[in-house]
Design a protein around this motif. Structure first.
Motif: not given
Length: 194
Positions: A18-25, A27-29, A32-37, A40-43
């Motif tokens: 569901l990454k595409g249905s998130l807001s731009s901010d 989505r960028s966060t 970053d979380v997906l790249s860390q695995g 990773a800290p998720v707000p």
């Protein structure tokens, strides 16, 4: 206060979908979380948006299921260095307070030992005697006052002098016994403290 949680496999899997249905901010966060695995800290704001997106898609995944197995991420707080001037002032104040406390504790201590036969010894010996004399005097004054009050007050009840004296003696005796009882209880308390 904690504002992030650690990502779990379930959270990362749903985040990829569901990454595409998130807001731009968000989505960028999320990228970053997906790249860390995992881990990773998720707000929490991203998790809320992800949950809202799941609800829009008609998913039955609840927020607590989404966060199941994740931990609250608490960032390490770095304490600032203490100001050396402040530390010196605090040490000076602590030393001053300790000195005042020492003086307060030792103000009654004298270095001179009292010699036998001085006025201080006489004062220490007279205090208990003075207390006993005052107590005995108080006892006699209380009994005499009870006798006098009863004698004067009984003139309204008895016409004869013998009846007035007898009632006064009875009341004075009762007051004397009560005073002796209180005196004995007080002495027991004093002896118990020794």
């Amino acid at each position: 206060m904690a504002s992030e949680c650690r990502a779990t496999e379930l959270l990362l899997r749903i985040l990829r979908k569901l990454k595409g249905s998130l807001s731009s901010d968000a989505r960028s966060t999320a990228e970053d979380v997906l790249s860390q695995g995992p881990g990773a800290p998720v707000p929490f704001s991203v998790v809320r948006e992800l949950h809202a997106a799941l609800r829009e898609k008609g998913s039955s995944v609840y927020l607590h299921e989404l966060l199941e197995g994740s931990e609250i991420y608490l960032p390490v707080v770095e304490l600032p260095e203490r100001n050396p001037v402040l530390v010196a002032r605090l040490e000076k104040i602590k030393a001053k307070l300790a000195n005042e406390e020492y003086k307060r504790i030792t103000k009654n201590v004298t270095s001179q030992t009292s010699r036998p036969g001085t006025l201080a010894d006489i004062g220490r010996e007279v205090r208990p005697l003075k207390k006993i004399i005052v107590t005995v005097f108080n006892f006699f004054v209380t009994v005499a006052t009870a006798f006098a009050c009863t004698y004067i007050g009984s003139q309204y009840v008895f016409a004869e002098s013998a009846a007035r004296v007898l009632s006064s003696v009875i009341v004075a005796s009762l007051v004397g016994l009560a005073e002796l009882y209180v005196l004995v209880r007080a002495m027991e308390g004093e002896l118990g403290e020794l």
